[in-house]
Structures are given as structure tokens and as C-alpha cells.
Design an enzyme around this catalytic site. Structure first.
Site, PDB file in Angstrom:
ATOM      1  N   LYS A 152       5.120   3.779  17.191  1.00 13.89           N
ATOM      2  CA  LYS A 152       5.107   2.751  16.152  1.00 13.89           C
ATOM      3  C   LYS A 152       6.331   2.914  15.264  1.00 13.89           C
ATOM      4  O   LYS A 152       6.532   3.974  14.666  1.00 13.89           O
ATOM      5  CB  LYS A 152       3.828   2.826  15.320  1.00 13.89           C
ATOM      6  CG  LYS A 152       3.692   1.660  14.329  1.00 13.89           C
ATOM      7  CD  LYS A 152       2.285   1.538  13.792  1.00 13.89           C
ATOM      8  CE  LYS A 152       2.138   0.266  12.958  1.00 13.89           C
ATOM      9  NZ  LYS A 152       0.736   0.052  12.509  1.00 13.89           N
TER      10      LYS A 152
ATOM     11  N   ASN B  45       5.670  -1.460  11.576  1.00 12.64           N
ATOM     12  CA  ASN B  45       4.913  -0.995  10.427  1.00 12.64           C
ATOM     13  C   ASN B  45       5.271  -1.851   9.210  1.00 12.64           C
ATOM     14  O   ASN B  45       5.907  -2.897   9.339  1.00 12.64           O
ATOM     15  CB  ASN B  45       5.235   0.486  10.166  1.00 12.64           C
ATOM     16  CG  ASN B  45       4.061   1.269   9.617  1.00 12.64           C
ATOM     17  OD1 ASN B  45       3.365   0.802   8.732  1.00 12.64           O
ATOM     18  ND2 ASN B  45       3.853   2.473  10.140  1.00 12.64           N
TER      19      ASN B  45
ATOM     20  N   SER C  40       5.475   5.170   8.800  1.00 16.02           N
ATOM     21  CA  SER C  40       4.895   4.888   7.491  1.00 16.02           C
ATOM     22  C   SER C  40       5.900   5.239   6.407  1.00 16.02           C
ATOM     23  O   SER C  40       6.516   6.310   6.446  1.00 16.02           O
ATOM     24  CB  SER C  40       3.612   5.699   7.275  1.00 16.02           C
ATOM     25  OG  SER C  40       3.200   5.613   5.926  1.00 16.02           O
TER      26      SER C  40
ATOM     27  N   ASN D 126       0.830  -1.201   0.000  1.00 20.32           N
ATOM     28  CA  ASN D 126       0.000   0.000   0.000  1.00 20.32           C
ATOM     29  C   ASN D 126       0.864   1.250   0.000  1.00 20.32           C
ATOM     30  O   ASN D 126       1.964   1.261   0.542  1.00 20.32           O
ATOM     31  CB  ASN D 126      -0.959  -0.002   1.203  1.00 20.32           C
ATOM     32  CG  ASN D 126      -0.386   0.725   2.406  1.00 20.32           C
ATOM     33  OD1 ASN D 126      -0.456   1.950   2.502  1.00 20.32           O
ATOM     34  ND2 ASN D 126       0.211  -0.034   3.329  1.00 20.32           N
TER      35      ASN D 126
ATOM     36  N   ASN E 131       5.060   5.967   3.433  1.00 19.66           N
ATOM     37  CA  ASN E 131       4.307   6.620   2.368  1.00 19.66           C
ATOM     38  C   ASN E 131       4.094   8.111   2.567  1.00 19.66           C
ATOM     39  O   ASN E 131       3.358   8.738   1.815  1.00 19.66           O
ATOM     40  CB  ASN E 131       2.950   5.922   2.213  1.00 19.66           C
ATOM     41  CG  ASN E 131       3.108   4.455   1.888  1.00 19.66           C
ATOM     42  OD1 ASN E 131       3.937   4.085   1.079  1.00 19.66           O
ATOM     43  ND2 ASN E 131       2.319   3.615   2.554  1.00 19.66           N
ATOM     44  N   THR E 132       4.719   8.683   3.589  1.00 25.24           N
ATOM     45  CA  THR E 132       4.738  10.130   3.798  1.00 25.24           C
ATOM     46  C   THR E 132       6.191  10.580   3.734  1.00 25.24           C
ATOM     47  O   THR E 132       7.023  10.083   4.503  1.00 25.24           O
ATOM     48  CB  THR E 132       4.111  10.517   5.149  1.00 25.24           C
ATOM     49  OG1 THR E 132       2.723  10.153   5.142  1.00 25.24           O
ATOM     50  CG2 THR E 132       4.236  12.010   5.401  1.00 25.24           C
TER      51      THR E 132
ATOM     52  N   PHE F 284      -1.680   8.208   4.350  1.00 23.57           N
ATOM     53  CA  PHE F 284      -2.454   8.818   5.447  1.00 23.57           C
ATOM     54  C   PHE F 284      -3.726   9.501   4.923  1.00 23.57           C
ATOM     55  O   PHE F 284      -4.067  10.628   5.327  1.00 23.57           O
ATOM     56  CB  PHE F 284      -1.617   9.833   6.223  1.00 23.57           C
ATOM     57  CG  PHE F 284      -0.573   9.261   7.140  1.00 23.57           C
ATOM     58  CD1 PHE F 284      -0.468   7.893   7.356  1.00 23.57           C
ATOM     59  CD2 PHE F 284       0.327  10.101   7.788  1.00 23.57           C
ATOM     60  CE1 PHE F 284       0.514   7.383   8.204  1.00 23.57           C
ATOM     61  CE2 PHE F 284       1.297   9.605   8.639  1.00 23.57           C
ATOM     62  CZ  PHE F 284       1.392   8.237   8.839  1.00 23.57           C
TER      63      PHE F 284
END
Length: 345
Positions: A220, A249, A178, A111, A180-181, A115
Site C-alpha cells: 500500500k 493511502n 500511513s 485522521n 501518522n507513524t 495505528f
């Protein structure tokens, strides 16, 4: 046996579309009072972690219910705790679609959601309408930063979210891992993490006085860490007296999915290929923390034995998300039974 049939339908659809339909279905089943058709009975296995009492140690990881819209329906499936989010101060759409990919042969997902969420105020409205927390359920709220907030000001977003969600949460998870940021994982570096944790703990103390209750904070972290980084993070968790750590994560690694369709898509990999890596991080953290900070083990849990392996490595609680997509509600009971069996043995 119902979920395997439903999964064939869902897996014929685009992954994100299927997610939306599936969550609507879980809500419908709960509203109809027939969640028992999906859920199995769970063994009584209460555990106290972070000063909170969990009816069982099996939780839902953040990401499945980003906006806290399905808390009661998901809780009816037997989870010992529910974690919603990741939520950011302002609403944001996330990355362009498609951004969610199944690697079915490997029981994995990639994925790059970014966010996507409706913002902290909307999440709070949804959570306040749910019965779960009011009836004593353990609700974690996972917080992050908006994509356009400069990394140098990331702490402002975390502190804003912490202030807003504090009274509604059983615990707050701080997501700095994450992939993805942009640049988010830089917050795991020593100096940046030291400053962020210091700010968060100061705010926690102030909010505890203001609200008359202490809400634990859990960090996390990513699985893609060198041993030296794990030790440094553990040292800071102990130094700042953090209440918990969530490991881990998703991963940027593609080990175990090479050559698979979608394996080259950008984003974080979750599911079965992550199990060994994430469990190894749990074990290293457990050694470094020496019992001073409890660990929530997440990553790669597809069957009950995987959950028990996290506990064996040093976790006090477990969570999953991708395993729930592949296995459905039966995984909740299977994981709980495996953990209870390990404790009894």
C-alpha cells in the site's frame, strides 16, 4: 433511505464515538438477520485477481475494522472483499484524541489515528471467530509497524506480523504509507523498499511451503509521490514479483479543503478531495507496471462513477472507507453496478 437518517444522528456526535456506535449497530443488524434493510442487491460480477476469486470487485479498505471485530457484519453489506487492520505486533493506543475530523462540506475526513489497535494476537482471535473467511470470503489483513520500533528495524515488525497472519489471510497488505507513524513513509524510498520487499518475499516463500498455500502480498503506497518515485516503486514491484499494489493511502495535501473547519489539523486527508490525485497514481502505475502487477484503486470514491474511474485508470479492484461513512451501504451496490456497467459497455 435509512442511512441518510442515521447519518444525521452519527454526524451530531464526535467522529470516533460515532464510529464505535455505528459498528455496534452494524453488528446488531447482522445478528438480527436484517442487513437487507441497509444493503442493496449487487450485480454478479466475479473477477480473479492475485490468484483469488472475488464475487465482485468492490472492497472495504483497511482502517474501518482495525481489529477484525466486525467482519461478518460488514461482509453482509455486499462487499466483495474485506480488509482489516492496520495491525501491529503489539497493542498500541495510537495518537491522543481527538484524532478523527470530518470536513462535511467536502465529503472528507482527516485522521491521525496512529495505528491504534489491539495487536496481532487479538485480531487473529477475532478473525478466527468470524465465518466470512471460513465460508470462502476474501479477507485481507493489513500489517504495519509499532510506533516505537525504530525505522531501521521496521522489517522485523512486518515479518513478525506476516508470519502470524499468513494462515488466516486471503492476502496480506503491507502498509508503508500511513502519514501518522513517524518516518514510516521513508520505507517507500528505493533502497529501503528494495530490502523490505526482498525480505517479505523470502518469508512468503517459506510460509507457502510451511502452510501448503500461497498467500498474495500487496504493497500500500501513498498518493504524495513524484512521477520518478512511482516509476521506481513500479520497477521494484515487478522485480520482486509482488502480487498487488494498493493505490493509495491518505494524503498530506490540503488541496480542495482550504479554509474548511479542521483543514489545518495534522493527519492524512481522505474522501472526495483525494479522488483525482489517487486516480492519477493508479493511471501512472498501470502504465509503469504494464499489467504485470494488479492494482487495487482506493481514494476518494464517493459515488459509483468514481469507482468506475479507478477501473478505467487501470485498477482491477477498488476499495473505500470514507465514502462508506458519507454514503453508507448503498455505495457498495452503486460502485459495483457502475463497474459492471463499464465492463458490459
Amino acid at each position: 433511505m435509512i442511512y441518510p437518517l442515521l447519518r444525521k444522528f452519527f454526524f451530531a456526535l464526535d467522529a470516533e464515538t460515532a464510529h464505535g456506535i455505528g459498528m455496534a449497530g452494524v453488528d446488531f443488524v447482522n445478528a438480527a438477520g436484517v442487513s437487507c434493510l441497509l444493503a442493496r442487491s449487487l450485480p454478479a460480477d466475479p473477477v480473479r485477481v492475485m490468484g483469488l476469486d472475488f464475487p465482485n470487485p468492490v472492497g472495504l479498505a483497511a482502517g474501518l475494522d482495525k481489529n477484525g471485530e466486525h467482519v461478518d457484519a460488514l461482509a453482509a453489506l455486499g462487499f466483495g472483499f474485506i480488509e482489516v487492520g492496520t495491525v501491529t505486533p503489539r497493542p498500541q493506543p495510537g495518537n491522543p484524541r481527538p484524532r478523527l475530523f470530518r470536513l462535511t462540506d467536502r465529503q472528507a475526513i482527516i485522521n491521525r489515528m496512529g495505528f491504534n489497535n489491539d495487536g496481532v494476537e487479538k485480531l487473529l482471535a477475532n478473525v478466527s471467530a468470524a465465518k466470512f473467511a471460513r465460508w470462502g470470503g476474501v479477507l485481507g489483513i493489513n500489517i504495519g509497524k509499532n510506533f516505537d520500533t525504530p525505522i531501521a528495524r521496521a522489517a522485523d515488525d512486518y515479518l513478525f506480523c506476516l508470519d502470524r497472519v499468513y494462515s488466516a489471510a486471503s492476502y496480506v497488505a503491507v502498509n508503508i504509507s500511513s502519514p501518522n507513524t513517524t518516518n514510516l513513509r521513508e520505507l517507500q524510498r528505493d533502497d529501503a523498499l528494495d530490502a523490505l520487499l526482498g525480505s517479505l518475499k523470502e518469508a512468503q516463500a517459506r510460509l507457502a511451503d510451511q502452510h501448503g498455500k500461497y498467500v498474495p502480498l500487496a504493497l500500500k503506497i501513498a498518493p504524495d509521490l513524484e512521477d520518478q518515485q512511482i516509476q521506481a516503486i513500479a520497477d521494484l514491484l515487478r522485480q520482486h514479483r509482488m502480487d498487488g499494489v494498493i493505490a493509495t493511502n491518505t494524503t498530506l495535501s490540503r488541496a480542495g479543503v482550504e479554509g474548511q473547519r479542521h483543514a489545518d489539523e495534522a493527519g492524512g486527508l481522505s474522501g472526495a478531495p483525494l479522488l483525482a490525485m489517487s486516480t492519477a497514481v493508479v493511471g501512472k502505475l498501470a502504465t509503469a507496471l504494464a499489467g504485470e502487477v494488479p492494482i487495487i484503486g482506493v481514494g476518494g470514491i464517493i459515488k459509483g462513477a468514481d469507482a468506475a474511474a479507478k477501473i478505467a485508470a487501470g485498477a482491477s479492484l477498488v476499495q473505500f472507507y470514507t465514502g462508506f461513512i458519507y454514503r453508507g451501504p448503498e455505495l457498495v451496490a452503486e460502485a459495483a453496478a457502475a463497474i459492471a456497467g463499464r465492463r458490459a459497455g
